[in-house]
Scaffold this motif. Structure first.
Motif: not given
Length: 276
Positions: A53-63, A68-72, A80-81
């Motif tokens: 949720l905080s961006g320390g890890l990136r999902p292996g699947s999903g978003t 409402g906007a996908d995190v880059a 931004r996150l």
């Protein structure tokens, strides 16, 4: 009309290298203005969920979505996150690194390239919010454990996040320190910060939270804290003991002391007040 969560995982999964999936197919969102508690046994995925949720890890699947906007997961997207969602880890010594409290709290805003005047303003506000203004020049290694906890939270607050996620914030604190920290969190919520807390303390969760997310071997159950944490079977499946308040409330209703629908006492002090 459905309200867009501040931050949201959609169909998210994650597995550490050479290990089984820790989370799989997770749909989970944080609603603005709600106090949310995360509960589950060790190894249930709470820390992984918070880091996703905080961006320390990136999902292996999903978003992961923010507003409402996908995190880059490039520099712009992560900035931004992380200016919207801040995670404070359980051990403050894993987070504090500067020589003094003020230097530590100012690090994040300075790293954003903010003007010096705005950095000072944010640091002053964060120190005041955590009630540690008098400690601004104190070396971090000379702080008590509770003071280090609050200094670590102040560093996150100085980033002016919309969502503040705290991993076991009351762990290691004596009762007075816990109450002082809860007062601080109430002040942050009143100022507009959405607070999420991971804890093993079910009684604290019932007392403090609006909503709960319980991580079980069969997935995540979410709902209003008072209702969800009144389910003994659910708590047992998550390796948690029953909460005191729902049991006492049910006992009092069964004996006609409380009418149906009337909230029961959340603490022993509130129970004692019923008899006065």
């Amino acid at each position: 009309m459905a309200v867009t969560p501040l931050v949201e995982l959609v169909g998210a999964g994650y597995a550490y290298e050479d290990g089984p999936a820790v989370l799989s197919g997770v749909d989970f969102g944080i609603a603005e203005g709600r106090a949310l508690v995360l509960l589950g046994r060790n190894g249930s995925g709470k820390t992984t969920l918070m880091r996703l949720l905080s961006g320390g890890l990136r999902p292996g699947s999903g978003t992961l979505r923010l507003g409402g906007a996908d995190v880059a997961y490039d520099r712009k997207g992560l900035v931004r996150l992380r200016t919207s969602v801040q995670l404070v880890v359980q051990d403050p010594d894993d987070q504090l690194f500067a020589a003094s409290v003020e230097q530590d709290v100012s690090f994040g805003p300075m790293n954003l390239g903010l003007p010096a005047a705005e950095v000072r303003e944010r640091v002053d506000a964060a120190l005041a919010a955590l009630d540690i203004t008098a400690l601004r020049d104190r070396p971090t290694h000379l702080l008590s454990y509770g003071q280090r906890k609050r200094a670590a939270i102040a560093g996150a607050v100085a980033m002016a996040p919309r969502v503040l996620i705290l991993d076991e914030p009351t762990a290691g604190l004596d009762p007075d320190g816990q109450e002082r920290l809860l007062d601080v969190l109430a002040g942050l919520r009143a100022a507009g910060t959405t607070v999420v807390m991971a804890t093993h303390d079910v009684d604290l969760a019932v007392r403090w939270a609006d909503d709960a997310a319980v991580l079980t071997p069969s997935g995540i159950r979410t709902g209003p804290a008072a209702e969800l944490l009144s389910e003994p079977e659910l708590l047992a499946s998550a390796g948690l003991r029953s909460a005191w308040a729902p049991v006492v409330g049910a006992f009092l209703r069964a004996r006609g002391v409380l009418a149906d629908g009337v909230p029961g006492p959340r603490t022993p002090e509130e129970l004692a007040a019923l008899g006065s």
